[in-house]
Design a protein around this motif. Structure first.
Motif, mmCIF file in Angstrom:
data_model
loop_
_atom_site.group_PDB
_atom_site.id
_atom_site.type_symbol
_atom_site.label_atom_id
_atom_site.label_comp_id
_atom_site.label_asym_id
_atom_site.label_seq_id
_atom_site.Cartn_x
_atom_site.Cartn_y
_atom_site.Cartn_z
ATOM 1 N N ILE A 20 0.844 -1.202 0.000
ATOM 2 C CA ILE A 20 0.000 0.000 0.000
ATOM 3 C C ILE A 20 0.874 1.245 0.000
ATOM 4 C CG2 ILE A 20 -1.684 1.354 1.326
ATOM 5 C CD1 ILE A 20 -2.874 -1.108 -0.150
ATOM 6 N N MET A 21 1.885 1.271 0.832
ATOM 7 C CA MET A 21 2.782 2.432 0.888
ATOM 8 C C MET A 21 3.509 2.626 -0.444
ATOM 9 S SD MET A 21 2.384 4.081 3.644
ATOM 10 C CE MET A 21 3.778 5.175 3.396
ATOM 11 N N ALA A 22 3.931 1.544 -1.080
ATOM 12 C CA ALA A 22 4.606 1.653 -2.376
ATOM 13 C C ALA A 22 3.655 2.231 -3.419
ATOM 14 C CB ALA A 22 5.120 0.287 -2.816
ATOM 15 N N LEU A 23 2.402 1.820 -3.363
ATOM 16 C CA LEU A 23 1.424 2.309 -4.336
ATOM 17 C C LEU A 23 1.011 3.754 -4.085
ATOM 18 C CD1 LEU A 23 -0.762 -0.890 -4.768
ATOM 19 C CD2 LEU A 23 0.793 0.129 -6.459
ATOM 20 N N THR A 24 1.292 4.276 -2.906
ATOM 21 C CA THR A 24 0.997 5.696 -2.680
ATOM 22 C C THR A 24 1.988 6.581 -3.436
ATOM 23 O OG1 THR A 24 2.330 5.894 -0.660
ATOM 24 C CG2 THR A 24 -0.004 5.296 -0.390
ATOM 25 N N ASP A 25 3.173 6.057 -3.707
ATOM 26 C CA ASP A 25 4.197 6.817 -4.423
ATOM 27 C C ASP A 25 4.234 6.536 -5.920
ATOM 28 O OD1 ASP A 25 5.116 8.093 -2.135
ATOM 29 O OD2 ASP A 25 6.628 6.555 -1.718
ATOM 30 N N HIS A 26 3.597 5.453 -6.334
ATOM 31 C CA HIS A 26 3.621 5.052 -7.743
ATOM 32 C C HIS A 26 2.199 4.772 -8.181
ATOM 33 C CE1 HIS A 26 7.988 4.732 -7.630
ATOM 34 N NE2 HIS A 26 7.813 4.232 -6.426
ATOM 35 N N GLN A 27 1.825 5.308 -9.307
ATOM 36 C CA GLN A 27 0.450 5.162 -9.790
ATOM 37 C C GLN A 27 0.062 3.692 -9.893
ATOM 38 O OE1 GLN A 27 -0.436 7.463 -13.246
ATOM 39 N NE2 GLN A 27 -2.489 6.647 -13.433
ATOM 40 N N GLU A 28 0.982 2.879 -10.396
ATOM 41 C CA GLU A 28 0.748 1.440 -10.438
ATOM 42 C C GLU A 28 2.084 0.724 -10.484
ATOM 43 O OE1 GLU A 28 -1.732 0.558 -13.821
ATOM 44 O OE2 GLU A 28 -0.113 0.902 -15.231
ATOM 45 N N LEU A 29 2.042 -0.538 -10.047
ATOM 46 C CA LEU A 29 3.237 -1.379 -10.062
ATOM 47 C C LEU A 29 2.871 -2.740 -10.627
ATOM 48 C CD1 LEU A 29 4.683 -0.576 -6.516
ATOM 49 C CD2 LEU A 29 5.683 0.102 -8.707
ATOM 50 N N CYS A 30 3.796 -3.313 -11.365
ATOM 51 C CA CYS A 30 3.622 -4.655 -11.901
ATOM 52 C C CYS A 30 3.853 -5.662 -10.776
ATOM 53 C CB CYS A 30 4.629 -4.875 -13.026
ATOM 54 S SG CYS A 30 4.539 -6.527 -13.749
ATOM 55 N N VAL A 31 3.190 -6.795 -10.877
ATOM 56 C CA VAL A 31 3.354 -7.814 -9.839
ATOM 57 C C VAL A 31 4.822 -8.246 -9.721
ATOM 58 C CG1 VAL A 31 2.842 -9.853 -11.247
ATOM 59 C CG2 VAL A 31 2.287 -9.848 -8.822
ATOM 60 N N CYS A 32 5.578 -8.221 -10.804
ATOM 61 C CA CYS A 32 6.992 -8.607 -10.719
ATOM 62 C C CYS A 32 7.786 -7.557 -9.921
ATOM 63 C CB CYS A 32 7.600 -8.843 -12.090
ATOM 64 S SG CYS A 32 7.643 -7.425 -13.184
ATOM 65 N N GLN A 33 7.392 -6.293 -10.007
ATOM 66 C CA GLN A 33 8.047 -5.252 -9.211
ATOM 67 C C GLN A 33 7.708 -5.425 -7.727
ATOM 68 O OE1 GLN A 33 6.253 -2.096 -11.513
ATOM 69 N NE2 GLN A 33 8.228 -1.559 -12.464
ATOM 70 N N ILE A 34 6.469 -5.754 -7.442
ATOM 71 C CA ILE A 34 6.055 -5.979 -6.060
ATOM 72 C C ILE A 34 6.750 -7.216 -5.506
ATOM 73 C CG2 ILE A 34 4.082 -6.498 -4.566
ATOM 74 C CD1 ILE A 34 2.350 -4.891 -6.629
ATOM 75 N N THR A 35 6.864 -8.249 -6.334
ATOM 76 C CA THR A 35 7.552 -9.476 -5.932
ATOM 77 C C THR A 35 9.003 -9.182 -5.564
ATOM 78 O OG1 THR A 35 6.111 -10.834 -7.309
ATOM 79 C CG2 THR A 35 8.243 -11.786 -6.715
ATOM 80 N N ARG A 65 1.523 -9.956 -20.746
ATOM 81 C CA ARG A 65 1.845 -10.950 -19.719
ATOM 82 C C ARG A 65 1.980 -10.343 -18.325
ATOM 83 N NH1 ARG A 65 8.027 -12.209 -21.621
ATOM 84 N NH2 ARG A 65 8.868 -10.219 -21.000
ATOM 85 N N TRP A 66 1.800 -9.046 -18.215
ATOM 86 C CA TRP A 66 1.982 -8.371 -16.938
ATOM 87 C C TRP A 66 0.652 -8.008 -16.286
ATOM 88 C CZ3 TRP A 66 5.431 -6.468 -20.899
ATOM 89 C CH2 TRP A 66 6.746 -6.931 -20.741
ATOM 90 N N VAL A 67 0.643 -8.087 -14.961
ATOM 91 C CA VAL A 67 -0.513 -7.656 -14.177
ATOM 92 C C VAL A 67 -0.060 -6.464 -13.349
ATOM 93 C CG1 VAL A 67 -2.199 -8.272 -12.407
ATOM 94 C CG2 VAL A 67 -1.442 -9.993 -14.061
ATOM 95 N N TYR A 68 -0.793 -5.372 -13.461
ATOM 96 C CA TYR A 68 -0.475 -4.140 -12.746
ATOM 97 C C TYR A 68 -1.497 -3.909 -11.642
ATOM 98 C CZ TYR A 68 2.550 -2.985 -16.703
ATOM 99 O OH TYR A 68 3.534 -2.994 -17.656
ATOM 100 N N TYR A 69 -1.018 -3.381 -10.527
ATOM 101 C CA TYR A 69 -1.891 -3.034 -9.402
ATOM 102 C C TYR A 69 -1.785 -1.548 -9.109
ATOM 103 C CZ TYR A 69 -2.576 -7.951 -8.442
ATOM 104 O OH TYR A 69 -2.925 -9.275 -8.551
ATOM 105 N N ARG A 70 -2.907 -0.987 -8.654
ATOM 106 C CA ARG A 70 -2.971 0.411 -8.243
ATOM 107 C C ARG A 70 -3.923 0.498 -7.062
ATOM 108 N NH1 ARG A 70 -6.461 -0.474 -12.158
ATOM 109 N NH2 ARG A 70 -8.529 0.466 -12.119
ATOM 110 N N LEU A 71 -3.853 1.593 -6.333
ATOM 111 C CA LEU A 71 -4.805 1.804 -5.256
ATOM 112 C C LEU A 71 -6.194 1.985 -5.851
ATOM 113 C CD1 LEU A 71 -2.961 4.273 -2.846
ATOM 114 C CD2 LEU A 71 -3.253 1.797 -2.590
ATOM 115 N N ALA A 72 -7.188 1.426 -5.194
ATOM 116 C CA ALA A 72 -8.572 1.572 -5.651
ATOM 117 C C ALA A 72 -9.036 2.996 -5.413
ATOM 118 C CB ALA A 72 -9.470 0.589 -4.898
#
Length: 124
Positions: A20-35, A65-72
């Motif tokens: 959650i904190m990482a997503l506050t600084d980045h609009q979205e992150l790929c699951v590989c970046q979060i991993t 092939r990428w899944v991106y996540y962002r804050l809802a």
């Protein structure tokens, strides 16, 4: 009440709070970046992301092939403000911010290749 419990449970894990904190600084992150940030197996990270998504705190989108996540958009703003204030300057979160700069600079293809190689080495 169920939604409140779901959110509380989702945020009661340090790894999910880090995401959650990482997503506050980045609009979205790929699951590989979060991993890479969390240093866990992709399956573990996917489970964490599923908990956050089921609580309505993050949204995902698939692109190739990428899944991106962002804050809802529905993430409670007062809660987000409190999280930033309470955890934003902790040593772990500050280190995550530094690490994310490096992770993002690698590019998705290189990052995924590194993670595949790492998995193959661990299986051997």
């Amino acid at each position: 009440m169920e939604q409140t419990l779901s959110i509380t449970k989702a945020l009661a894990d340090g790894n999910r709070l880090r995401v959650i904190m990482a997503l506050t600084d980045h609009q979205e992150l790929c699951v590989c970046q979060i991993t890479e940030l969390l240093g866990h197996a992709t399956a573990t990270v996917s489970r964490h992301m599923s908990v956050l998504q089921n609580a309505g705190l993050v949204k995902s989108r698939k692109e190739g092939r990428w899944v991106y996540y962002r804050l809802a958009e529905t993430f409670p703003r007062r809660l987000l403000g409190w999280i930033k204030e309470a955890a934003g300057n902790t040593t772990e979160i500050l280190q995550d911010k530094k690490n994310l700069k490096t992770i993002i600079s690698k590019g998705l293809d290189a990052l995924c290749k590194t993670q595949r190689t790492r998995r193959q080495c661990q299986a051997a």
